[in-house]
Design an enzyme around this catalytic site. Structure first.
Site, mmCIF file in Angstrom:
data_model
loop_
_atom_site.group_PDB
_atom_site.id
_atom_site.type_symbol
_atom_site.label_atom_id
_atom_site.label_comp_id
_atom_site.label_asym_id
_atom_site.label_seq_id
_atom_site.Cartn_x
_atom_site.Cartn_y
_atom_site.Cartn_z
ATOM 1 N N SER A 185 -1.804 2.827 10.587
ATOM 2 C CA SER A 185 -2.739 1.934 11.300
ATOM 3 C C SER A 185 -2.028 0.591 11.430
ATOM 4 O O SER A 185 -1.048 0.321 10.728
ATOM 5 C CB SER A 185 -4.038 1.744 10.513
ATOM 6 O OG SER A 185 -3.799 0.932 9.366
ATOM 7 N N THR A 194 0.830 -1.202 0.000
ATOM 8 C CA THR A 194 0.000 0.000 0.000
ATOM 9 C C THR A 194 0.868 1.257 0.000
ATOM 10 O O THR A 194 1.955 1.263 0.598
ATOM 11 C CB THR A 194 -0.941 0.011 1.221
ATOM 12 O OG1 THR A 194 -1.595 1.268 1.302
ATOM 13 C CG2 THR A 194 -0.221 -0.228 2.529
ATOM 14 N N TYR A 243 -3.136 -2.119 10.324
ATOM 15 C CA TYR A 243 -3.246 -2.723 9.000
ATOM 16 C C TYR A 243 -2.102 -2.255 8.098
ATOM 17 O O TYR A 243 -1.408 -3.063 7.467
ATOM 18 C CB TYR A 243 -4.599 -2.370 8.336
ATOM 19 C CG TYR A 243 -4.471 -2.375 6.844
ATOM 20 C CD1 TYR A 243 -4.325 -3.571 6.156
ATOM 21 C CD2 TYR A 243 -4.371 -1.175 6.122
ATOM 22 C CE1 TYR A 243 -4.115 -3.573 4.776
ATOM 23 C CE2 TYR A 243 -4.164 -1.169 4.757
ATOM 24 C CZ TYR A 243 -4.031 -2.378 4.094
ATOM 25 O OH TYR A 243 -3.791 -2.382 2.744
ATOM 26 N N HIS A 244 -1.908 -0.916 8.034
ATOM 27 C CA HIS A 244 -0.867 -0.402 7.133
ATOM 28 C C HIS A 244 0.520 -0.891 7.574
ATOM 29 O O HIS A 244 1.379 -1.169 6.734
ATOM 30 C CB HIS A 244 -0.906 1.128 7.081
ATOM 31 C CG HIS A 244 -2.071 1.692 6.302
ATOM 32 N ND1 HIS A 244 -3.238 2.106 6.904
ATOM 33 C CD2 HIS A 244 -2.248 1.909 4.969
ATOM 34 C CE1 HIS A 244 -4.084 2.564 5.969
ATOM 35 N NE2 HIS A 244 -3.505 2.454 4.794
ATOM 36 N N LYS A 253 1.682 -4.213 6.166
ATOM 37 C CA LYS A 253 2.234 -4.165 4.811
ATOM 38 C C LYS A 253 3.722 -3.774 4.850
ATOM 39 O O LYS A 253 4.499 -4.214 4.005
ATOM 40 C CB LYS A 253 1.444 -3.170 3.961
ATOM 41 C CG LYS A 253 -0.032 -3.510 3.820
ATOM 42 C CD LYS A 253 -0.260 -4.665 2.858
ATOM 43 C CE LYS A 253 -1.733 -4.912 2.609
ATOM 44 N NZ LYS A 253 -1.996 -5.939 1.602
HETATM 45 N N1 USQ Z 1 -11.575 9.548 4.870
HETATM 46 C C1 USQ Z 1 -12.487 10.593 4.987
HETATM 47 N N2 USQ Z 1 -13.807 10.264 5.088
HETATM 48 C C2 USQ Z 1 -14.267 8.979 5.062
HETATM 49 C C3 USQ Z 1 -13.327 7.920 4.917
HETATM 50 C C4 USQ Z 1 -11.990 8.247 4.833
HETATM 51 O O1 USQ Z 1 -12.121 11.773 5.017
HETATM 52 O O2 USQ Z 1 -15.483 8.793 5.159
HETATM 53 C C5 USQ Z 1 -10.139 9.877 4.728
HETATM 54 C C6 USQ Z 1 -9.219 9.126 5.683
HETATM 55 O O3 USQ Z 1 -9.137 9.783 6.926
HETATM 56 C C7 USQ Z 1 -7.913 9.107 4.894
HETATM 57 C C8 USQ Z 1 -8.361 9.068 3.434
HETATM 58 O O4 USQ Z 1 -9.741 9.456 3.436
HETATM 59 O O5 USQ Z 1 -7.209 10.292 5.090
HETATM 60 C C9 USQ Z 1 -8.256 7.682 2.810
HETATM 61 O O6 USQ Z 1 -8.961 6.773 3.629
HETATM 62 P P1 USQ Z 1 -9.592 5.426 3.052
HETATM 63 O O7 USQ Z 1 -10.464 4.830 4.112
HETATM 64 O O8 USQ Z 1 -10.177 5.664 1.710
HETATM 65 O O9 USQ Z 1 -8.290 4.555 2.788
HETATM 66 P P2 USQ Z 1 -7.282 3.821 3.786
HETATM 67 O O10 USQ Z 1 -7.824 3.609 5.135
HETATM 68 O O11 USQ Z 1 -5.971 4.508 3.697
HETATM 69 O O12 USQ Z 1 -7.165 2.393 3.138
HETATM 70 C C10 USQ Z 1 -7.527 2.084 1.788
HETATM 71 C C11 USQ Z 1 -7.700 0.579 1.699
HETATM 72 C C12 USQ Z 1 -6.383 -0.090 1.999
HETATM 73 C C13 USQ Z 1 -5.304 0.453 1.066
HETATM 74 C C14 USQ Z 1 -5.225 1.964 1.180
HETATM 75 C C15 USQ Z 1 -4.279 2.622 0.211
HETATM 76 O O13 USQ Z 1 -8.697 0.138 2.613
HETATM 77 O O14 USQ Z 1 -6.525 -1.497 1.865
HETATM 78 O O15 USQ Z 1 -4.074 -0.092 1.419
HETATM 79 O O16 USQ Z 1 -6.536 2.531 0.904
HETATM 80 S S1 USQ Z 1 -3.525 4.053 0.902
HETATM 81 O O17 USQ Z 1 -4.581 4.947 1.397
HETATM 82 O O18 USQ Z 1 -2.707 4.677 -0.117
HETATM 83 O O19 USQ Z 1 -2.737 3.594 2.040
#
Ligand code: USQ
Length: 392
Positions: A180, A144, A182-183, A186
């Site tokens: 997190s 990720t 989870y992260h 990875k």
């Molecule tokens: N966020 C909001 N509002 C929401 C949900 C999330 O503002 O309702 C924000 C979060 O705080 C964060 C961003 O949007 O800053 C991204 O959150 P996300 O829930 O879309 O993504 P994340 O938790 O980081 O995880 C997802 C996948 C994970 C993958 C990752 C890629 O669930 O499996 O590894 O995206 S990355 O984000 O580049 O780490």
């Protein structure tokens, strides 16, 4: 090529399996259906109904003429994984079979420990199974972009960086600071793969992918072929959640100031990029990092795009800045490098602004189904709360 897809029932695993078969490859899927169960555990379900695996395989045969083989099983059981690789003798194994939700991993000690052990044990088993069966099998592992966190320097697309400390120079692994449990799994997987590459020369692609959004790929031409689409506070990712929120007429839940930037890509672009990485493996014995994203956008950018698209469809939605449940920077520098995928000929097809209308349109058909799980949308897991919330 013959390709084993671990996690073939998932949001990405199913569309990638379809794409690989469309490109003439033999696909063998493996899954233990953990995501189906864990989404129900948090009181939700996929917004778009999905078929059982036997029915999916049947539909893919009827609609596209694809023949897919499938083994139900858990990759944390080494014997199962070893048996599948020995029987199938694949050219490559794609590894998606990990717990993929950051909020789920932060619920409590049980969910943290499950995430850490499930993800790390599964990938170590894969390393051992490849080395035992045939070291020529290429490992294509889903990492990720979140491994890097949001550093105040340009994020390199490489396993190592050159540093100088107190006047002495060396190469160290690229600094990571995940957000997190989870992260972090990875990051641990990356370290384990790098170590296996150093000691045994395993051939590996470690994909640093940003959040994926969307409902369709070229092969998802019939509702029986849909992939899951999660929107609850634990399993839904931001773009997909905002699309569901707009269909339900709820304010879009931008966390904190909304300045969090990530590298996003559509489901279609994700399977295209993954196919390129699988079909163009690194040299034997090489460990390759590939950053995988299309557009750098902030949460505020996405909220505005969804709001504008919804308005065009006659839906008025507000943007609400809710208290951020996570511990993360909500204003920061973000500049990741991306050169591996472009060097393989990756040309992103569409931008987020072009796809959101179709996503919202697809979801509107399932509005009453989504209404049933409306209670699972607002954030429930707060990063800071949990040590004190643990009463055991
Ligand atoms: N966020 C909001 N509002 C929401 C949900 C999330 O503002 O309702 C924000 C979060 O705080 C964060 C961003 O949007 O800053 C991204 O959150 P996300 O829930 O879309 O993504 P994340 O938790 O980081 O995880 C997802 C996948 C994970 C993958 C990752 C890629 O669930 O499996 O590894 O995206 S990355 O984000 O580049 O780490």
């Amino acid at each position: 090529m013959k390709i084993v897809v671990l996690g073939a029932d998932g949001y990405l695993g199913w569309p990638l399996s379809l794409r690989l078969m469309a490109r003439g490859h033999d696909v063998v899927g493996v899954d233990n259906f953990a995501t189906r169960k864990a989404v129900k555990e948090v009181g939700s379900d996929s917004a778009i109904p999905i078929l059982s695996m036997p029915d999916r395989i049947k539909a893919a045969k009827e609609i596209h003429g694809f023949k897919m083989k499938f083994h139900e099983g858990d990759v944390t059981k080494y014997e199962l994984l070893h048996k599948v690789l020995k029987e199938e003798k694949p050219d490559a194994v794609v590894h998606f079979a990990e717990q993929r939700s950051a909020p789920y991993s932060m619920i409590d000690v049980k969910h943290a420990a499950y995430t850490l052990s499930n993800n790390i044990v599964g990938s170590v088993n894969l390393i051992y199974a490849i080395m035992a069966v045939d070291p020529n099998i290429a490992s294509v592992k889903m990492g990720t972009m979140g491994e890097f966190g949001t550093p105040n320097f340009d994020i390199p697309e490489s396993a190592f960086v050159d540093v100088e400390i107190n006047g002495r120079k060396d190469r160290i692994t690229t600094p990571k600071f995940a957000g997190s449990w989870y992260h972090w799994t990875k990051v641990h997987d990356t370290n384990n793969l790098l170590f296996a590459n150093k000691v045994w020369g395993i051939t590996a692609t470690d994909i640093m992918q940003g959040p994926v959004y969307g409902t369709r790929t070229k092969e998802i031409t019939d509702e029986r072929l849909h992939t899951r689409f999660d929107f609850d506070q634990a399993w839904g990712t931001v773009v997909n959640r905002f699309c569901v929120e707009s269909v339900l007429g709820m304010p879009l839940t931008a966390y904190g100031k909304g300045g969090q930037i990530r590298g996003y890509l559509s489901l279609e672009d994700s399977v295209t990029a993954l196919s390129l990485l699988i079909e163009n493996p690194p040299k034997k014995g090489e460990y390759r990092v590939a950053n995988q994203f299309v557009e750098l956008l902030s949460v505020n950018n996405i909220a505005s795009l969804v709001q504008k698209t919804a308005k065009g469809l006659g839906i008025n939605v507000e943007i609400s800045h809710v208290d951020n449940p996570r511990v993360e920077a909500d204003t920061h520098y973000y500049n990741p490098e991306i050169k591996v995928l472009p060097s393989l000929g990756f040309h992103p097809s569409l931008k987020m602004a072009d796809i959101l209308g179709q996503v919202i349109g697809d979801l509107m058909r399932y509005k009453s189904r989504m209404e049933k799980f409306k209670g699972s949308i607002m954030p429930q897991t707060r990063w800071r709360d949990h040590p004190s919330a643990d009463t055991s």
